[in-house]
Each structure stands twice: as C-alpha cells, then as structure tokens.
Design an enzyme around this catalytic site. Structure first.
Site, PDB file in Angstrom:
ATOM      1  N   LYS A 240     -43.867  62.177  57.744  1.00 24.98           N
ATOM      2  CA  LYS A 240     -43.888  60.980  56.889  1.00 24.98           C
ATOM      3  C   LYS A 240     -42.463  60.443  56.726  1.00 24.98           C
ATOM      4  CE  LYS A 240     -48.063  62.757  54.805  1.00 24.98           C
ATOM      5  NZ  LYS A 240     -48.990  62.747  53.698  1.00 24.98           N
TER       6      LYS A 240
ATOM      7  N   GLU B  90     -52.192  56.453  54.395  1.00 26.11           N
ATOM      8  CA  GLU B  90     -51.052  55.792  53.729  1.00 26.11           C
ATOM      9  C   GLU B  90     -50.734  54.449  54.392  1.00 26.11           C
ATOM     10  OE1 GLU B  90     -48.443  59.189  53.900  1.00 26.11           O
ATOM     11  OE2 GLU B  90     -49.809  60.213  52.532  1.00 26.11           O
TER      12      GLU B  90
HETATM   13  P1  PGA Z   1     -50.462  66.986  53.406  1.00 28.13           P
HETATM   14  O1  PGA Z   1     -50.550  65.633  54.262  1.00 28.13           O
HETATM   15  O2  PGA Z   1     -50.576  68.136  54.370  1.00 28.13           O
HETATM   16  O3  PGA Z   1     -49.097  66.938  52.754  1.00 28.13           O
HETATM   17  O4  PGA Z   1     -51.586  66.964  52.441  1.00 28.13           O
HETATM   18  C1  PGA Z   1     -51.421  65.540  55.361  1.00 28.13           C
HETATM   19  C2  PGA Z   1     -51.307  64.184  56.004  1.00 28.13           C
HETATM   20  O5  PGA Z   1     -51.156  63.191  55.290  1.00 28.13           O
HETATM   21  O6  PGA Z   1     -51.337  64.071  57.243  1.00 28.13           O
END
Ligand code: PGA
Length: 244
Positions: free
Chosen positions: A13, A97
């Site tokens: 991210k 997202e």
């Molecule tokens: P997370 O995110 O493992 O931090 O829950 C997963 C993703 O959004 O791909």
C-alpha cells in the site's frame, strides 16, 4: 488446496521508503527456491529499486494499480507498460481502497486488466463485500457480480489471479470464519470459466491464521497487507503456504 498455482502476494500500500528494501532483500535470501509464487507490490516509487534488489531471486515485484492507457496526458498516473518496464510482473487491480478512495467501478477494473494483459502483466483482481452487504445476506451476489464485471475478455489462468478480500476484514484484524471463506471461494471457483485461475484470500492474514486459511480447498494463497511489510511475518505466511 486446488491445482492452481500457489501465490503469496504482499501489498505494501502507501508504505515503504528506500530503507525498507532491506525487507525485500531479507525475503529473497530466506526463500531462494520457494515452494510457491512470492510477490511484493511496493508503492510505484520503489518498483525499479526493488526490481534491482530482487534481480536473480525468486521473489517477483508488482504494482498496485495502473491506468487503462499506455501513455498520455494523465497527470499522476502510471501505465501498465511503465510498470512492466520498471520490472513489475504483476499488478493489483480493483483493490477495495481504489474502489472506495477513487470510485473505481468493475468496468474500469476490467479495462485496466485488459491494459495489464496487453503489457504482459498478470492482473490480480480484487473483489469483496462490505460489512453491510454481508449483513444483508448479499455476499455471494456482490462478489459474483464483481467477478463477472471485473474480468475482461481473454482472461486466463496465465494472465489473471483473483483475490477475495472482504472489505470489513482489511486492516481490521477481523477475518471471516473458515466456513465463510470456503463458501465464497467455492462459489468463485464454480463461476470461473478457467478453473486453474488462482484464488487468493485477503484481509488480516497473519502468521497465526495463515495455515488454517491455506487449509481451505479453494484457497490458493493470500494477498497480504500489513503482515507483508516485515520479512519475518511475511516469511512465516509464505512458509505456511509452502506447507499447505
Ligand atoms: P491486510 O490488507 O492484510 O492489512 O488486512 C490486505 C489487503 O488490503 O490486501
């Protein structure tokens, strides 16, 4: 575990500076010959540098999004061709997202996937229901509609991976029950024309829950956010997938 290729994909991210390339290096050293695909998707600023660090290793680099066009007047965007040129092999598309922060529709995701395929990238297409949709009993309707609308013509196991990520499980520490994951992954497998497409689960996958999730027949790996930032945590998840 199905016959599809196993993949542990890390989604950094909007996290990661050059100093964090040490984590990628450590991962490559820990898994010279992994028993599954291993992928790190750093922010776009780190793709080139990470590809250099990982050159000759078994760990692949990917992007987190791409534009539908190859080039042009699209300030701030990155094309699939640019990602490939920077050393990426795969690209995450339609992450929840992106769908919520940038209003991306499944039709746009399909167009982006087509651009990714044209650039020789594997598209990792994300789908998943919100908590309100699950509470309303709409989970299967929602994810099957997203699947149908987000996969372009020409989708095959060679150019596409699907990631089921319930929105309410992302970054929350909450995960669905094994039965809930099984129900969705079985439905996705049944709906896919190419049965060899890898199906990842994503949403709060951690070293502590990876093994039981990978024990589900139609789960072929994971898309991991927070726990992919440190080689030690992601390594434990990769080890669990190797053993599944
Ligand atoms: P997370 O995110 O493992 O931090 O829950 C997963 C993703 O959004 O791909």
């Amino acid at each position: 575990m199905s016959d599809a290729c196993k993949l542990a994909a890390g989604n950094w991210k909007m996290n990661g500076l050059r100093a964090d390339l040490d984590e990628a290096r450590a991962l490559a050293e820990a898994f010279p010959k992994p028993g599954c695909g291993v992928l790190l998707c750093p922010p776009a600023t780190l793709i080139c540098a990470m590809a250099d660090v990982l050159e000759g290793s078994a760990v692949m680099v990917g992007g987190q999004d791409c534009h539908v066009r190859e080039s042009g007047a699209h300030t701030g965007d990155v094309s699939a061709q640019m990602l490939a040129d920077a050393g990426a092999r795969q690209v995450i598309l339609g992450h929840s997202e992106r769908r919520s922060d940038h209003g991306e529709s499944s039709a746009l995701v399909a167009a982006k996937a087509q651009a990714a395929h044209a650039a020789g990238l594997v598209a990792i297409i994300c789908i998943g229901e919100t908590e309100a949709e699950r509470d309303a009993g709409q989970t299967l309707n929602v994810v099957l509609a997203q699947l149908a609308d987000s996969l372009p013509e020409g989708t095959t196991a060679a150019n596409t991976v699907v990631a089921y990520e319930p929105v309410w499980a992302i970054g929350t520490g909450r995960t669905p029950t094994l039965g809930q994951i099984t129900e969705v992954h079985d439905a996705l497998r049944a709906a896919l024309r190419d049965k060899a497409i890898s199906l990842l689960y994503g949403g709060s996958v951690k070293p502590g829950n990876a093994s039981e999730i990978f024990g589900i027949e139609n789960v072929d790996g994971a898309l991991v956010g927070g726990a992919s930032l440190k080689a030690q945590d992601f390594g434990a998840i990769i080890a669990a997938l190797e053993q599944a």
